[in-house]
Design a protein around this motif. Structure first.
Motif, PDB file in Angstrom:
ATOM      1  N   ALA A 109       0.819  -1.208   0.000  1.00 37.62           N
ATOM      2  CA  ALA A 109       0.000   0.000   0.000  1.00 37.62           C
ATOM      3  C   ALA A 109       0.855   1.260   0.000  1.00 37.62           C
ATOM      4  CB  ALA A 109      -0.936  -0.002   1.208  1.00 37.62           C
ATOM      5  N   GLU A 110       1.930   1.248   0.795  1.00 38.16           N
ATOM      6  CA  GLU A 110       2.751   2.450   0.931  1.00 38.16           C
ATOM      7  C   GLU A 110       3.554   2.783  -0.323  1.00 38.16           C
ATOM      8  OE1 GLU A 110       5.022  -0.870   3.179  1.00 38.16           O
ATOM      9  OE2 GLU A 110       2.937  -0.266   2.777  1.00 38.16           O
TER      10      GLU A 110
ATOM     11  N   LEU B  69       0.380   7.891  -0.936  1.00 38.78           N
ATOM     12  CA  LEU B  69       0.609   7.383   0.415  1.00 38.78           C
ATOM     13  C   LEU B  69       2.073   7.529   0.814  1.00 38.78           C
ATOM     14  CD1 LEU B  69      -1.674   4.209   0.390  1.00 38.78           C
ATOM     15  CD2 LEU B  69      -2.206   6.543   1.148  1.00 38.78           C
TER      16      LEU B  69
ATOM     17  N   ARG C 296      -0.482   4.958  10.981  1.00 39.13           N
ATOM     18  CA  ARG C 296      -0.519   5.110   9.533  1.00 39.13           C
ATOM     19  C   ARG C 296      -1.490   6.213   9.099  1.00 39.13           C
ATOM     20  NH1 ARG C 296       2.113   0.524   8.081  1.00 39.13           N
ATOM     21  NH2 ARG C 296       1.852  -1.304   9.436  1.00 39.13           N
TER      22      ARG C 296
ATOM     23  N   GLU D 219      -3.950   4.857   3.982  1.00 38.83           N
ATOM     24  CA  GLU D 219      -3.109   3.662   3.944  1.00 38.83           C
ATOM     25  C   GLU D 219      -3.686   2.559   4.826  1.00 38.83           C
ATOM     26  OE1 GLU D 219       1.233   2.045   5.409  1.00 38.83           O
ATOM     27  OE2 GLU D 219       1.068   4.173   4.889  1.00 38.83           O
TER      28      GLU D 219
ATOM     29  N   ARG E 258      -4.860  -1.075   3.272  1.00 34.66           N
ATOM     30  CA  ARG E 258      -4.301  -2.333   3.759  1.00 34.66           C
ATOM     31  C   ARG E 258      -5.391  -3.332   4.154  1.00 34.66           C
ATOM     32  NH1 ARG E 258       0.886  -2.789   5.994  1.00 34.66           N
ATOM     33  NH2 ARG E 258       2.318  -1.142   5.333  1.00 34.66           N
TER      34      ARG E 258
END
Length: 253
Positions: free
Chosen positions: A71-72, A77, A95, A99, A103
């Motif tokens: 995701a990052e 993000l 987070r 994000e 996730r």
């Protein structure tokens, strides 16, 4: 104490009073906030509109996360992780909200209520931090500031209200009564959260450089269209505020 009803009688004036502190502008001059107020909402449990949107957002997330992509790694993000580090937060522990949702999306997003489901779906589909709060529980205007550490943030633990204080220098949204959201878009307070009684809400979309104004506007339009479908007759107003100063006034719909 500020008379919240008097403050919020004129929604346009309330939107115009929202502000980004110069200290935040120095930290991330590429930051922009799209503010949307909605009056005449129909609150309640999850409905078909939110379910359809969440299912589509989950599928979108699965496509992004395919082939082991994290995701990052999404450019927006990644920028938010940099912004968190810049004021001392550790994004692997706290987070950015978008994000955290992305996730979870592959395994299924939470179904909360009809308003929260809509904004969570837009957040994931457009990969943008997005929060919703009860406008009637605000005291004064919304401001994005760097905390001095004395501000109160009311959360819940074990079913009980708990008062926390942000770290000095932390980027927070606040009103006259205290902090409404810690670490820019990490966690909202109990006082202003959406409930099954919410009919007037404030939605906030956070953008950094990788998300241009056109993409931010598209996310806001998706939210507005979904709110109108879920709550026929809802009255919407928007304002785009840039960290570099000024901001575009919004019109009612």
């Amino acid at each position: 104490m500020t008379d919240v009803n008097a403050v919020n009688t004129d929604t346009a004036a309330w939107l115009d009073a929202a502000a980004i502190d110069p200290a935040v502008r120095e930290l991330r001059p590429d930051y922009r906030a799209l503010l949307i107020t909605a009056e005449g909402l129909v609150p309640g449990p999850s409905d078909a509109v939110g379910e359809r949107m969440l299912a589509a957002a989950e599928e979108s997330a699965r496509k992004w996360l395919a082939d082991g992509r994290a995701a990052e790694e999404h450019p927006h993000l990644a920028a938010w992780r940099e912004a968190f580090r810049a004021f001392g937060a550790k994004p692997q522990r706290t987070r950015p909200s978008a994000e955290a949702l992305l996730r979870r999306a592959a395994d299924g997003l939470p179904r909360v209520d009809r308003l929260t489901d809509i904004y969570n779906a837009v957040s994931v589909a457009h990969v943008v931090p997005l929060g919703g709060e009860d406008l009637d529980h605000y005291e004064g205007a919304a401001r994005l500031v760097r905390a001095d550490g004395t501000e109160e943030f009311v959360t819940a633990a074990g079913g009980e209200s708990v008062v926390e204080h942000p770290a000095a220098g932390e980027v927070v949204w606040r009103d006259d009564a205290g902090v409404t959201c810690r670490r820019w878009n990490w966690r909202q307070c109990v006082r202003t959260r959406l409930t099954h009684d919410t009919t007037r809400a404030f939605f906030l979309l956070d953008a950094l450089g990788p998300m241009d104004d056109a993409a931010l506007t598209a996310a806001g339009d998706a939210l507005s269209e979904a709110l109108a479908e879920s709550s026929p007759g809802v009255r919407l107003a928007t304002r785009l505020v840039a960290a570099t100063g000024g901001g575009n006034g919004g019109g009612g719909e």
